[in-house]
Design an enzyme around this catalytic site. Sequence first.
Site, PDB file in Angstrom:
ATOM      1  N   TYR A 172       0.852  -1.193   0.000  1.00 19.85           N
ATOM      2  CA  TYR A 172       0.000   0.000   0.000  1.00 19.85           C
ATOM      3  C   TYR A 172       0.884   1.237   0.000  1.00 19.85           C
ATOM      4  O   TYR A 172       1.952   1.249   0.626  1.00 19.85           O
ATOM      5  CB  TYR A 172      -0.928  -0.029   1.227  1.00 19.85           C
ATOM      6  CG  TYR A 172      -1.932   1.094   1.268  1.00 19.85           C
ATOM      7  CD1 TYR A 172      -2.720   1.399   0.158  1.00 19.85           C
ATOM      8  CD2 TYR A 172      -2.090   1.862   2.421  1.00 19.85           C
ATOM      9  CE1 TYR A 172      -3.636   2.441   0.189  1.00 19.85           C
ATOM     10  CE2 TYR A 172      -3.012   2.900   2.469  1.00 19.85           C
ATOM     11  CZ  TYR A 172      -3.775   3.184   1.347  1.00 19.85           C
ATOM     12  OH  TYR A 172      -4.678   4.211   1.386  1.00 19.85           O
ATOM     13  N   TYR A 182      -3.218   5.341   8.631  1.00 18.15           N
ATOM     14  CA  TYR A 182      -2.633   4.009   8.416  1.00 18.15           C
ATOM     15  C   TYR A 182      -1.467   3.883   9.394  1.00 18.15           C
ATOM     16  O   TYR A 182      -0.306   4.009   9.026  1.00 18.15           O
ATOM     17  CB  TYR A 182      -2.168   3.883   6.965  1.00 18.15           C
ATOM     18  CG  TYR A 182      -1.945   2.458   6.483  1.00 18.15           C
ATOM     19  CD1 TYR A 182      -3.018   1.613   6.230  1.00 18.15           C
ATOM     20  CD2 TYR A 182      -0.661   1.974   6.259  1.00 18.15           C
ATOM     21  CE1 TYR A 182      -2.819   0.326   5.766  1.00 18.15           C
ATOM     22  CE2 TYR A 182      -0.451   0.677   5.789  1.00 18.15           C
ATOM     23  CZ  TYR A 182      -1.534  -0.129   5.549  1.00 18.15           C
ATOM     24  OH  TYR A 182      -1.337  -1.409   5.083  1.00 18.15           O
ATOM     25  N   ARG A 223     -12.452  -7.020   4.597  1.00 16.86           N
ATOM     26  CA  ARG A 223     -12.629  -7.139   6.043  1.00 16.86           C
ATOM     27  C   ARG A 223     -11.505  -6.403   6.788  1.00 16.86           C
ATOM     28  O   ARG A 223     -11.750  -5.643   7.721  1.00 16.86           O
ATOM     29  CB  ARG A 223     -12.630  -8.628   6.402  1.00 16.86           C
ATOM     30  CG  ARG A 223     -13.014  -8.890   7.820  1.00 16.86           C
ATOM     31  CD  ARG A 223     -12.810 -10.360   8.142  1.00 16.86           C
ATOM     32  NE  ARG A 223     -12.939 -10.566   9.558  1.00 16.86           N
ATOM     33  CZ  ARG A 223     -14.050 -10.995  10.141  1.00 16.86           C
ATOM     34  NH1 ARG A 223     -15.105 -11.277   9.426  1.00 16.86           N
ATOM     35  NH2 ARG A 223     -14.093 -11.143  11.452  1.00 16.86           N
TER      36      ARG A 223
HETATM   37  P1  NAD Z   1      -8.463  -9.423   3.873  1.00 20.92           P
HETATM   38  O1  NAD Z   1      -9.103  -9.275   5.198  1.00 20.92           O
HETATM   39  O2  NAD Z   1      -9.229 -10.082   2.791  1.00 20.92           O
HETATM   40  O3  NAD Z   1      -7.075 -10.195   3.969  1.00 20.92           O
HETATM   41  C1  NAD Z   1      -6.221 -10.193   5.061  1.00 20.92           C
HETATM   42  C2  NAD Z   1      -6.082 -11.633   5.516  1.00 20.92           C
HETATM   43  O4  NAD Z   1      -4.992 -11.789   6.393  1.00 20.92           O
HETATM   44  C3  NAD Z   1      -7.313 -12.142   6.267  1.00 20.92           C
HETATM   45  O5  NAD Z   1      -7.836 -13.277   5.602  1.00 20.92           O
HETATM   46  C4  NAD Z   1      -6.748 -12.529   7.630  1.00 20.92           C
HETATM   47  O6  NAD Z   1      -7.397 -13.654   8.158  1.00 20.92           O
HETATM   48  C5  NAD Z   1      -5.309 -12.835   7.260  1.00 20.92           C
HETATM   49  N1  NAD Z   1      -4.356 -12.831   8.383  1.00 20.92           N
HETATM   50  C6  NAD Z   1      -4.165 -11.889   9.327  1.00 20.92           C
HETATM   51  N2  NAD Z   1      -3.183 -12.265  10.168  1.00 20.92           N
HETATM   52  C7  NAD Z   1      -2.728 -13.474   9.723  1.00 20.92           C
HETATM   53  C8  NAD Z   1      -1.729 -14.379  10.170  1.00 20.92           C
HETATM   54  N3  NAD Z   1      -0.994 -14.119  11.259  1.00 20.92           N
HETATM   55  N4  NAD Z   1      -1.534 -15.527   9.485  1.00 20.92           N
HETATM   56  C9  NAD Z   1      -2.276 -15.816   8.395  1.00 20.92           C
HETATM   57  N5  NAD Z   1      -3.236 -14.988   7.924  1.00 20.92           N
HETATM   58  C10 NAD Z   1      -3.461 -13.833   8.587  1.00 20.92           C
HETATM   59  O7  NAD Z   1      -8.019  -7.946   3.460  1.00 20.92           O
HETATM   60  P2  NAD Z   1      -7.249  -7.359   2.186  1.00 20.92           P
HETATM   61  O8  NAD Z   1      -7.438  -5.893   2.311  1.00 20.92           O
HETATM   62  O9  NAD Z   1      -7.637  -8.025   0.939  1.00 20.92           O
HETATM   63  O10 NAD Z   1      -5.719  -7.663   2.517  1.00 20.92           O
HETATM   64  C11 NAD Z   1      -4.863  -8.430   1.696  1.00 20.92           C
HETATM   65  C12 NAD Z   1      -3.569  -7.678   1.440  1.00 20.92           C
HETATM   66  O11 NAD Z   1      -3.849  -6.536   0.629  1.00 20.92           O
HETATM   67  C13 NAD Z   1      -2.890  -7.152   2.704  1.00 20.92           C
HETATM   68  O12 NAD Z   1      -1.490  -7.270   2.584  1.00 20.92           O
HETATM   69  C14 NAD Z   1      -3.264  -5.686   2.676  1.00 20.92           C
HETATM   70  O13 NAD Z   1      -2.372  -4.863   3.395  1.00 20.92           O
HETATM   71  C15 NAD Z   1      -3.200  -5.423   1.185  1.00 20.92           C
HETATM   72  N6  NAD Z   1      -3.827  -4.168   0.719  1.00 20.92           N
HETATM   73  C16 NAD Z   1      -5.134  -3.912   0.986  1.00 20.92           C
HETATM   74  C17 NAD Z   1      -5.703  -2.719   0.550  1.00 20.92           C
HETATM   75  C18 NAD Z   1      -7.160  -2.411   0.814  1.00 20.92           C
HETATM   76  O14 NAD Z   1      -7.596  -1.280   0.652  1.00 20.92           O
HETATM   77  N7  NAD Z   1      -7.973  -3.396   1.192  1.00 20.92           N
HETATM   78  C19 NAD Z   1      -4.929  -1.783  -0.167  1.00 20.92           C
HETATM   79  C20 NAD Z   1      -3.591  -2.083  -0.431  1.00 20.92           C
HETATM   80  C21 NAD Z   1      -3.046  -3.266   0.029  1.00 20.92           C
END
Ligand code: NAD
Length: 286
Positions: A172, A182, A223
């Site tokens: 991000y 953040y 989520r």
């Molecule tokens: P998401 O909730 O779908 O995914 C995050 C996942 O991480 C969840 O399924 C959670 O259960 C899992 N998790 C947390 N701690 C864990 C652990 N110790 N071991 C194994 N799994 C674990 O949310 P998302 O936003 O799709 O996130 C996925 C990636 O995308 C992350 O790296 C996030 O930082 C990145 N991201 C998200 C956004 C956004 O706006 N949603 C923007 C840029 C980057």
Amino acid sequence: TGKRAFIAGVADDNGYGWAIAKSLAAAGAEILVGTWVPALNIFESSLRRGKFDESRVLPDGSLMEIAKVYPLDAVFDNPEDVPDDVKTNKRYAGSSKWTVQEVAESVKEDFGSIDILVHSLANGPEVSKPLLETSRKGYLAAISASSYSYVSLLKHFIPIMNPGGSSISLTYIASERIIPGYGGGMSSAKAALESDTRVLAFEAGRKYKIRVNTISAGPLRSRAAKAIGFIDMMIDYSLQNAPLQKELSSDEVGNTAAFLSSPLASAITGAVIYVDNGLNAMGVGV
Ligand code: NAD
């Protein structure tokens, strides 16, 4: 086609991990996922009960199949790392072999090898606190769950990755620009993840012929993002200010992951690829 992918960080059908799984499945890959232990039961029962069937539909009308769901907690590398309170925790006691090393061993036993590794997980217990108010414990927890977890995953899976394979994480823009809200060391964790992407690209490229890239994704109402508390504002900000004034779909990130994992991207490694409607290129919002 004919490739096998392990995607760590899928626990529902709203996040980037799910969208990446779908794009890879649509391109013909076999899909394995790693699901955070405390979220495993609800994810598996929802899958079984057909709760995700609508979002499992692929462009050709078939349903995405997940060959196997592995319990995973990416903050623990092997059983010796797991403290007693976690071992005996009700949500963990029902599952086994969920440390990074054990999951890699299980995948090897079940399938032999993989071609694509995806890290789509992050966690920062103090994400809603400004950096100036973040504790050492919270900061290190963010780095452990969101940055080292990737080093550990790649380290343990790379011996079973076929040469020519690809590894991808999600980052991000808060790593390089100030994004108030953040917090908790999450901006620091993403900066580490991006720097590690370059170093790991070198090491994995030289030794294993594996490519390592990260996708800097725009805001998505997942989520995890809802838990941060400012996601609607970020989506709105992007709609107002990005070169492309449309809401970002998780499929657009999924399709980029599929491209990066394909031979079409055979010379791309060590890169931060922006999939954010161009917002990163703006200097001021207008
Ligand atoms: P998401 O909730 O779908 O995914 C995050 C996942 O991480 C969840 O399924 C959670 O259960 C899992 N998790 C947390 N701690 C864990 C652990 N110790 N071991 C194994 N799994 C674990 O949310 P998302 O936003 O799709 O996130 C996925 C990636 O995308 C992350 O790296 C996030 O930082 C990145 N991201 C998200 C956004 C956004 O706006 N949603 C923007 C840029 C980057």
